[in-house]
Design an enzyme around this catalytic site. Structure first.
Site: not given
Ligand code: AMP
Ligand code: ZN
Length: 124
Positions: A37-38, A93, A99-100, A106, A108
């Site tokens: 995760d970024i 999420n 909270g998506q 995906h 986590h």
């Molecule tokens: P969610 O709230 O479950 O949709 O979480 C989306 C997740 O994607 C968050 O934890 C972000 O930090 C992660 N994210 C968004 N863009 C990127 C990216 N380019 N590379 C890796 N993780 C990302």
């Protein structure tokens, strides 16, 4: 199948699957990829995503069960490889209420140096 297209040109996770955006991959196979995760919320925080564009768990049905099963079956293996032999948290999420933020399904995988507390405060 509802909620599914081969790819969404504007989806950032589809762009990561296609290699158009960089990612720190921890695993890939024909069905899924996993990458860090970024914005990690713990010392280890990576995501497992299907290569195909599925919007969220809410759009999944029985037809997706094999894919979802394979993704979850990989979670423990990858978590251990990333140093989470002591345990980890798995979060999916779903939708605005869940909270998506990225609308490409995906999982986590989160963990780290200390045990995580209870995830949600109890109401009332
Ligand atoms: P969610 O709230 O479950 O949709 O979480 C989306 C997740 O994607 C968050 O934890 C972000 O930090 C992660 N994210 C968004 N863009 C990127 C990216 N380019 N590379 C890796 N993780 C990302
Ligand atoms: Zn996508």
């Amino acid at each position: 199948m509802s909620g599914q297209t081969a790819a969404d040109p504007d989806c950032i996770f589809c762009r990561i699957v296609r290699g158009e955006l960089p990612s720190r991959r921890v695993f890939e196979d024909p069905d899924m990829i996993a990458f860090h995760d970024i914005k990690p919320i713990a010392p280890v925080h990576f995501l497992i995503i299907p290569r195909q564009h599925l919007v969220s768990l809410a759009e999944c049905d029985e037809a997706h069960a094999p894919l979802l099963g394979r993704m979850l079956a990989k979670a423990g293996v990858l978590a251990r490889e990333q140093g989470l032999g002591g345990g980890f948290r798995t979060i999916i999420n779903t939708g605005r209420g869940g909270g998506q933020e990225v609308y490409h399904l995906h999982v986590h995988i989160v963990g780290g140096s200390r045990p995580l507390g209870a995830m949600l405060p109890r109401e009332g």
